[in-house]
Design an enzyme around this catalytic site. Sequence first.
Site, PDB file in Angstrom:
ATOM      1  N   ASP A  62      -3.703  -5.751   0.068  1.00  0.00           N
ATOM      2  CA  ASP A  62      -4.605  -5.780  -1.084  1.00  0.00           C
ATOM      3  C   ASP A  62      -5.774  -4.855  -0.740  1.00  0.00           C
ATOM      4  O   ASP A  62      -5.985  -4.502   0.421  1.00  0.00           O
ATOM      5  CB  ASP A  62      -5.068  -7.207  -1.413  1.00  0.00           C
ATOM      6  CG  ASP A  62      -5.602  -7.286  -2.844  1.00  0.00           C
ATOM      7  OD1 ASP A  62      -5.922  -6.224  -3.431  1.00  0.00           O
ATOM      8  OD2 ASP A  62      -5.707  -8.399  -3.390  1.00  0.00           O
TER       9      ASP A  62
HETATM   10  C1  BGC Z   1      -6.926  -7.143  -6.480  1.00  0.00           C
HETATM   11  C2  BGC Z   1      -5.526  -6.590  -6.670  1.00  0.00           C
HETATM   12  C3  BGC Z   1      -5.598  -5.195  -7.234  1.00  0.00           C
HETATM   13  C4  BGC Z   1      -6.451  -4.334  -6.323  1.00  0.00           C
HETATM   14  C5  BGC Z   1      -6.590  -2.915  -6.804  1.00  0.00           C
HETATM   15  C6  BGC Z   1      -7.824  -6.188  -5.732  1.00  0.00           C
HETATM   16  O1  BGC Z   1      -9.157  -6.613  -5.755  1.00  0.00           O
HETATM   17  O2  BGC Z   1      -6.862  -8.383  -5.804  1.00  0.00           O
HETATM   18  O3  BGC Z   1      -4.785  -7.419  -7.516  1.00  0.00           O
HETATM   19  O4  BGC Z   1      -4.317  -4.666  -7.389  1.00  0.00           O
HETATM   20  O5  BGC Z   1      -7.753  -4.887  -6.239  1.00  0.00           O
HETATM   21  O6  BGC Z   1      -7.357  -2.857  -7.953  1.00  0.00           O
END
Ligand code: BGC
Length: 856
Positions: free
Chosen positions: A228
């Site tokens: 993530d």
């Molecule tokens: C989220 C993800 C997301 C990523 C990119 C993170 O803060 O948990 O779900 O894909 O950011 O935006």
Amino acid sequence: MTFTSFDADVEEAIRTLPVADKVRLLSGSGLWFTQAEPRLGLPKITVSDGPVGVRGHRDTEAAGSVNLPSATCLASSWDRRLMARVGRLLAAEARRQEVDVVLGPTMNLHRSPLAGRNFECLSEDPLLTGELAAAYVDGIQAQGIGACPKHFVANEAETERTTVNNVLDEQTLHEVYLAPFERVVRQARPWMIMAAYNGVNGKAMTENPLTENPLKTEWGFEGAVVSDWHAVYSTVDSALSATDLAMPGPEKLWGDGLVDAISSGLVPEAVIDEKVRRLVTLGRRVEEGRRNGPATPEAGAAVAREAAAAGFVLLENPAGVLPLSPGDLTSIAVVGPSALDPRTQGGGSASVFPAYTVAPAEGLRARAGDGVRLTTVQGAWLSEGLREPRTAECHAPGQGEGSVRLTWRGPAGTVAEEYGPRTTLTRGTGAIPAGATAVDVETIFTPDVSGTWKLGFKGIGHASLEVDGDAMAGADSRDRYADIEAVLIGAPDESAGVDLTAGTPVHLTLRYAWHPQATLFRVGLAIDEPRESADREIAKAAAAAGAADVAVVMVGTSGAVESEGFDRTSLALPGRQDDLVRAVIEANPRTVVVVNAGAAVEMPWRNDAAAVLLVWFPGMEFGNALADVLFGDAEPGGHLPTTWPAALADAPVRDTRPRNGRLEYTERLDVGYRGWAKQARQTPQAAAPAYWLGHGLGYTTFAVEGFTLLGAAAPGDDVHTVLTVRNTGSRDGKYLAQIYADAPETDVDRPEFWLAGFATELIPAGEHRDIRVTLPGRSFQHWDAGRGWCGEETTFRIAPAGQAGNARAALAGPLAASIGPAATIRPMASIPPAATVRSAASSRPAASVPALDGMG
Ligand code: BGC
């Protein structure tokens, strides 16, 4: 799992590539891109959120993305075919925006109703979540675009999300939280999986052995595990894990320190090579997808509209006030905050920039036609803050179409002019015209009421507002440019009071300059109309409702109470909305309450309304889909994917707050309806939920005429059943077959009962259908900490029920069938097609089986 199938020359290239060059590949180049490596034939890969559309890698409102309904709305369809169609649309959107992998679906479970991101997750049930996610991934990937299910694993809350250690026993982890990921990996073979922010049983997910086993080893996942965003927290431990790619990048922790760790032998080079191989595999899939594209174009608006109606859940309609017939109406009052300012999607990384949005009042007005007088009243406010101007309030000055004119300026003067749809601008550096250092955002704003308006802006940077050429408000918060959360979510606002006259337009000019080092900015006009007292506003809404043939009162959550990044503290509707609903119901017995929330809310008035329709966050076609359903052009096709409490305090699982960094999943297997069922058995006086998993009324009625257990090919295999259902109403309708199971004599820890399989089928009025429902073999296995997945020599009962709340009675009722030692299932060499089943193998004569209540 190691790849061995590469051509010798690729293997040789990996072997001879300098270590520092390999390490460079393991983290991104910027927010949304990976690194290319021509020596390995590895392209630069572009990823983008997901999951309600494709935001695009330029981070700009100019993307004009299709904004689909929230995951909760999609899941309410329980419809695999629809999920696949949505997937195909997402692939086309990805292709259009030069994106290779969509960062979705979000597959975490609705464990606590307070979890802030529930709107983005599908359901409370592992089987339902896994099946729908697999169909969605299939739809995307069949078009040559990758999917990235997330967040692996046990990411069921937002509080302390990057540090929390979620503690789960083995059985719970495998049967409940890993199970949906296992299904999506085995069934749909996603190209990527995203490792979550949180830890599980003491290890951050980007360092956790679960990404190796079961993900890669036992399940055979061939894709790449991506962190993530900013979830790599270490050099050695994360590099030693099966995490393959750190995003975004370059990630400092996987920089020179990692090269040193390899040189000193702390991290074997072979581990790095394996990550590189997985990226090369991903790159090949991407290249092939690009070559074999384009993805099949789908009509975005049509899919968004149908998907919304298919997920709308009719919770109450006791006297059949819905559907409305326009011919019988002369007036409708549409009141409440989301009538004019609808929430089409949840906040945070899951949001996209919609091409447009159809407000409910707009959609209803268009469908109702000129013969019906439609009045709108705000009724209540979601918050004290400013709002964005509505499309109907603004038009661009000059010749162009849209809401705003943007004049981009550099040191030498104007560098570009464009017209745009929204008064809020979001731009990454890639979406700013070359040479520009500032922009003027101009619109002609026409107020609909006279009085003192607040006119201002929201954003981080240097901004000032002029009204008809006069300076009104200004602010400089450029120093905060690097605080992305502040830029996107918590930006400050400034405003000034201005007296305006209804119908008399004013020219608003927002002059804005971002910090020269900012890589992303957001700025927009922000306003507020003259507010009456809350009591007066409610009285106005009630008066309008009382004077109309039908009242539609639209209520919901705000971004301040339901969004990514924090958990909820209450399920109550914000502001005075409950009072508004009560006053409107009081004023007009024909009141339809429309609930615009991404996940559970308390609805203390639900038994007093003529109808309650849950529309979730329904996407950009909100108003049209709402008109389709309220006027009966489409049926509300949804059934709850999650059990809703009447009051938060009744919910068996609520906790989202870690203690000393730990959050224990003490309810074990009893998440969602399973917890409610256990609570009901142990504490008979405990409150029942407002609505169980599977509840949803349509516009027709059904009767179940028979349930047949066909059998399975061998123990452990899928079990085949057929449910015979008649549409006893006068409209075509979609039937949702839900089959529940229990094991009354089990020696193993199991839920009271569980969802074992489901299927949907469109049944024309008056006709019947034999609905084939396959119950995966896994539905009858359990996880044993020593032996892994096992079958128990016990008798399982299976039965159809119209919602989880009826399952216990159904399992002891006349339609239940048994599987296991007491009634060994017939091994089926070949299972007859569903159409021949009724006459050939029906276990009971259909006529002797009473129609069950609540099957609709
Ligand atoms: C989220 C993800 C997301 C990523 C990119 C993170 O803060 O948990 O779900 O894909 O950011 O935006």
